[in-house]
Design a protein around this motif. Structure first.
Motif, PDB file in Angstrom:
ATOM      1  N   VAL A  67       9.643   6.171   9.751  1.00  0.00           N
ATOM      2  CA  VAL A  67      10.232   6.195   8.327  1.00  0.00           C
ATOM      3  C   VAL A  67       9.255   6.188   7.486  1.00  0.00           C
ATOM      4  O   VAL A  67       8.482   4.909   7.289  1.00  0.00           O
ATOM      5  CB  VAL A  67      11.584   5.230   8.247  1.00  0.00           C
ATOM      6  N   ASP A  68       9.126   6.862   6.328  1.00  0.00           N
ATOM      7  CA  ASP A  68       8.016   6.757   5.206  1.00  0.00           C
ATOM      8  C   ASP A  68       8.094   5.450   4.470  1.00  0.00           C
ATOM      9  O   ASP A  68       9.413   5.143   4.161  1.00  0.00           O
ATOM     10  CB  ASP A  68       8.467   8.262   4.577  1.00  0.00           C
ATOM     11  N   ARG A 118      10.468  -2.871   6.780  1.00  0.00           N
ATOM     12  CA  ARG A 118      11.076  -1.877   7.640  1.00  0.00           C
ATOM     13  C   ARG A 118      11.588  -2.443   8.860  1.00  0.00           C
ATOM     14  O   ARG A 118      10.728  -3.534   9.448  1.00  0.00           O
ATOM     15  CB  ARG A 118      10.137  -0.810   8.028  1.00  0.00           C
ATOM     16  N   SER A 119      12.871  -2.064   9.231  1.00  0.00           N
ATOM     17  CA  SER A 119      13.329  -2.600  10.572  1.00  0.00           C
ATOM     18  C   SER A 119      12.339  -1.893  11.877  1.00  0.00           C
ATOM     19  O   SER A 119      11.666  -0.905  11.703  1.00  0.00           O
ATOM     20  CB  SER A 119      14.758  -2.157  10.983  1.00  0.00           C
ATOM     21  N   GLN A 120      12.212  -2.443  13.161  1.00  0.00           N
ATOM     22  CA  GLN A 120      11.588  -2.057  14.227  1.00  0.00           C
ATOM     23  C   GLN A 120      12.069  -0.647  14.517  1.00  0.00           C
ATOM     24  O   GLN A 120      11.254   0.431  14.819  1.00  0.00           O
ATOM     25  CB  GLN A 120      11.853  -2.915  15.243  1.00  0.00           C
ATOM     26  N   VAL A 132       0.740  -1.174   0.064  1.00  0.00           N
ATOM     27  CA  VAL A 132      -0.071  -0.180   0.001  1.00  0.00           C
ATOM     28  C   VAL A 132       0.846   1.388  -0.025  1.00  0.00           C
ATOM     29  O   VAL A 132       0.518   2.249  -0.548  1.00  0.00           O
ATOM     30  CB  VAL A 132      -0.926  -0.248   1.247  1.00  0.00           C
ATOM     31  N   GLY A 133       2.074   1.208   0.691  1.00  0.00           N
ATOM     32  CA  GLY A 133       2.890   2.441   0.871  1.00  0.00           C
ATOM     33  C   GLY A 133       2.465   3.374   1.947  1.00  0.00           C
ATOM     34  O   GLY A 133       2.782   4.703   1.730  1.00  0.00           O
ATOM     35  N   LYS A 173      14.629   1.961   0.087  1.00  0.00           N
ATOM     36  CA  LYS A 173      15.849   0.852   0.855  1.00  0.00           C
ATOM     37  C   LYS A 173      15.872  -0.420   0.187  1.00  0.00           C
ATOM     38  O   LYS A 173      16.621  -1.228   0.209  1.00  0.00           O
ATOM     39  CB  LYS A 173      15.707   1.218   2.059  1.00  0.00           C
ATOM     40  N   GLU A 174      14.540  -0.770   0.234  1.00  0.00           N
ATOM     41  CA  GLU A 174      14.460  -2.287  -0.448  1.00  0.00           C
ATOM     42  C   GLU A 174      15.011  -2.395  -1.539  1.00  0.00           C
ATOM     43  O   GLU A 174      15.805  -3.688  -1.950  1.00  0.00           O
ATOM     44  CB  GLU A 174      13.047  -2.512  -0.221  1.00  0.00           C
ATOM     45  N   ARG A 175      14.672  -1.584  -2.499  1.00  0.00           N
ATOM     46  CA  ARG A 175      15.358  -1.458  -3.894  1.00  0.00           C
ATOM     47  C   ARG A 175      16.868  -1.684  -3.754  1.00  0.00           C
ATOM     48  O   ARG A 175      17.504  -2.451  -4.555  1.00  0.00           O
ATOM     49  CB  ARG A 175      14.706  -0.669  -4.918  1.00  0.00           C
ATOM     50  N   GLU A 176      17.352  -0.806  -3.061  1.00  0.00           N
ATOM     51  CA  GLU A 176      18.847  -0.595  -2.845  1.00  0.00           C
ATOM     52  C   GLU A 176      19.269  -2.102  -2.214  1.00  0.00           C
ATOM     53  O   GLU A 176      20.501  -2.508  -2.602  1.00  0.00           O
ATOM     54  CB  GLU A 176      19.006   0.512  -2.125  1.00  0.00           C
ATOM     55  N   TYR A 177      18.798  -2.587  -1.384  1.00  0.00           N
ATOM     56  CA  TYR A 177      19.057  -3.596  -0.586  1.00  0.00           C
ATOM     57  C   TYR A 177      19.337  -4.912  -1.961  1.00  0.00           C
ATOM     58  O   TYR A 177      20.685  -5.487  -1.682  1.00  0.00           O
ATOM     59  CB  TYR A 177      18.158  -4.060   0.505  1.00  0.00           C
TER      60      TYR A 177
END
Length: 610
Positions: free
Chosen positions: A253-254, A244-246, A56-57, A261-265
């Motif tokens: 974090v938006d 997202r981390s806890q 959903v974002g 960040k997920e794409r970068e990972y």
């Protein structure tokens, strides 16, 4: 052009609303089940909520320890134009738009508590939430309570079985796509989601595997055996997700940043870099959306067939229930007159043979009347003792000289008087109003008018019946008032005694009172009464038909029509006051019919446009 998924979303939403109004209509349950959707399944703390929020974002789901999702959440995502404002709507709050997604989270929690209390109980009653955003794909997801292995404090012992049964009720449906969420830092062989999916979808045709928490695996390990289908193969590719981390959640974090960040990972990962294009929540959303639309398209013929059948059934029911009543007096008067005419047609069909009833009237004439005439007590009335008594009383102090005319008249009057009972019974046997009212189905929706018509018809028939009774009684009285002289003239005369004949009694009067003489009198009266009975057997039916049946056919409702023309508009409205339950049922049918027709037209337009 609206997508098929967006259209299905609207149909599902409308089905749910109308199903609520109709108390869980099975037709709508069937339509809902025929429309494919995606059920999100996973154990507690598998990252299920985070996957949904990534798709959903937005942060919008309650969080916490233990069972957080305690009711199914039917989440319908609607893609809007770029630059449009994001907002959410709940089905139970249809006129309120939520632009603040923290309020969405709170409403999910509050609505759950309203149904289950603040305990850790669960409920199968779903919450329906629609989210409109340019950052989503058209998709329907059903978030289900997380599978668990043990009951915690405050939960019933049956909680483990209750949750599994609830989840199973969704995923075992053949049109349900299973999104099985498993954490990468646990052995896939112990995954609750995969275990259940394997039971209900052994071939893996409906199951999409999602592996979460890839970034939390022990150093030096990876999940490539799972993601590349070597550990457990599905017919659809596995998708890895980095939530997202806890710490990120605590820092708010938006989600858009989290997606980046997920794409970068994946792009920088030495283990998963070669799978970058097929990893991540954005890819998962597109994959599900594309597959869901494909499934919907393949189901269009069966869905359309079900909708067409339902439209036919609903239109038939609407015809049976009748269309809504107009509000103006002229139209209401026209409606009442039409219903009266329908009742009259049914009544005439009973008389004329189109329906059972007229044959019963003939049965009265052909069976009941003759049988009643045969049962009349003429044997007692014309017994030797009674004939002697009546003739003697009629003679008085002066015995009759030749024929006891007054005795004859008294015997005949007494006998003919018995005909009154069968004659009146023939009139009373002609009753068809109640049956005709019951068979005029259109009147069932207007109890007041139904009672008015029944009362008016019975009142009219009572008038006809009274006139008919008077006529048949007149027929009997006419037979008594004037005897047919020729009948008696043709009777053989008794021989007169001759003077000087020793075989003849000395006095004629002695002979006139002999037993044989009285028997001849009784026999003569019996013959005459039989002749009258034959006449009445033919004339009574004629009188009943002329005075009662014919009048009923021609003018049964005339008096009611005259009275109706003088009624005020308020009274007309009162006559057409329907049964509230029937009005509610028509309203439900009208809404369902409108939905089905719109769904059929829109499915046709979307499918033909592609």
């Amino acid at each position: 052009m609206e997508s098929l998924i967006g259209l299905v979303n609207r149909i599902q939403r409308a089905c749910t609303m109308l199903g609520d109004y109709g108390g869980g209509d099975t037709t709508f349950s069937s339509l809902w089940e025929a429309l494919p959707s995606v059920a999100v399944v996973g154990g507690q703390s598998s990252g299920k909520s985070s996957v949904l929020e990534s798709i959903v974002g937005r942060d919008f789901l309650p969080r916490g320890s233990g069972i957080v999702t305690r009711r199914p959440l039917v989440l319908q995502l609607h893609k809007t134009d770029e630059g449009s404002q994001e907002y959410a709507e709940f089905l139970h709050l249809p006129k309120r738009k939520f632009a603040d997604f923290a309020s969405v989270r709170q409403e999910i929690q509050d609505d759950t508590d309203r149904l289950t209390g603040k305990s850790k109980q669960i409920s199968p009653v779903p919450i329906h939430l629609s989210i409109y955003s340019p950052n989503v794909v058209n998709l329907t997801l059903i978030d289900l309570p997380g599978l668990t292995k043990v009951a915690t404090e405050g939960q019933p012992d049956s909680i483990v079985e209750d949750i599994e049964n609830m989840v199973r009720s969704y995923v075992e449906k053949p049109n349900c796509i299973i999104l099985a969420i498993s954490p990468a830092n646990q052995d896939i062989a112990t995954s609750d989601a995969i275990k259940l999916a394997r039971e209900v979808d052994p071939t893996g045709e409906r199951t999409f595997g999602v592996l979460t928490k890839l970034d939390l695996m022990d150093k030096g390990t990876n999940a490539l055996d799972v993601l590349e289908g070597r550990s457990y193969r599905l017919q659809h590719p596995w998708v890895g997700i980095v939530n997202r981390s806890q710490a990120d959640i605590n820092k708010n974090v938006d989600m858009i940043v989290a997606r980046r960040k997920e794409r970068e990972y994946f792009a920088t990962s030495s283990d998963y870099g070669h799978l970058t294009s097929k990893m991540g929540s954005e890819y998962l959303a597109k994959l599900l959306s594309k597959h869901l639309e494909s499934v919907i398209r393949s189901r269009i013929p069966s869905i359309t067939s079900m909708i067409n059948k339902s439209i036919e059934e609903l239109e038939s029911e609407m015809d049976h229930l009748g269309r809504p009543v107009a509000v103006d007096a002229g139209a209401q008067l026209y409606t009442i007159l039409e219903l009266c005419r329908k009742f009259e047609r049914v009544f005439k069909e009973h008389l004329d043979g189109g329906r059972p009833g007229g044959d019963r009237i003939y049965g009265v004439f052909d069976n009941q009347l003759p049988a009643a005439l045969r049962k009349l007590p003429f044997d007692r009335h014309l017994s030797l003792q009674n004939v002697r008594r009546v003739v003697s009383e009629a003679d008085g102090y002066q015995p009759h000289l030749i024929a006891p005319e007054q005795g004859y008249r008294r015997l005949i009057d007494g006998a003919l008087n018995y005909f009154r009972g069968p004659a009146e019974a023939s009139v009373d046997a002609v009753k068809l109003v109640r049956k005709s009212i019951a068979e005029t189905q259109e009147l069932n929706r207007f109890p007041t008018l139904q009672a008015e018509i029944a009362g008016a018809a019975n009142e009219a028939l009572e008038r006809f019946r009274e006139e008919s009774k008077k006529t048949v009684v007149r027929l009997v009285d006419m037979e008594s008032s004037y005897l047919t002289v020729d009948f008696f003239r043709k009777l053989p005369q008794e021989a007169e005694p001759k003077p000087g004949n020793p075989t003849t009694p000395a006095s004629p009067n002695i002979d006139r009172y002999s037993e044989g003489h009285f028997r001849r009198i009784g026999s003569n009266v019996s013959s005459y009464v039989g002749m009258v009975a034959d006449t009445l057997r033919n004339t009574i039916p004629k009188a009943v038909v002329f005075c009662q049946v014919k009048e009923a056919k021609n003018s049964l409702m005339n008096f009611f029509y005259t009275r109706l023309a003088r009624q005020a508009a308020k009274r007309l409205s009162e006559m057409l006051d329907e049964d509230p339950a029937l009005m509610e049922r028509r309203q439900q049918c009208a809404k369902r019919l409108e939905l089905y027709k719109a769904a059929r037209d829109e499915i046709d337009s979307v499918s033909w446009a592609r």
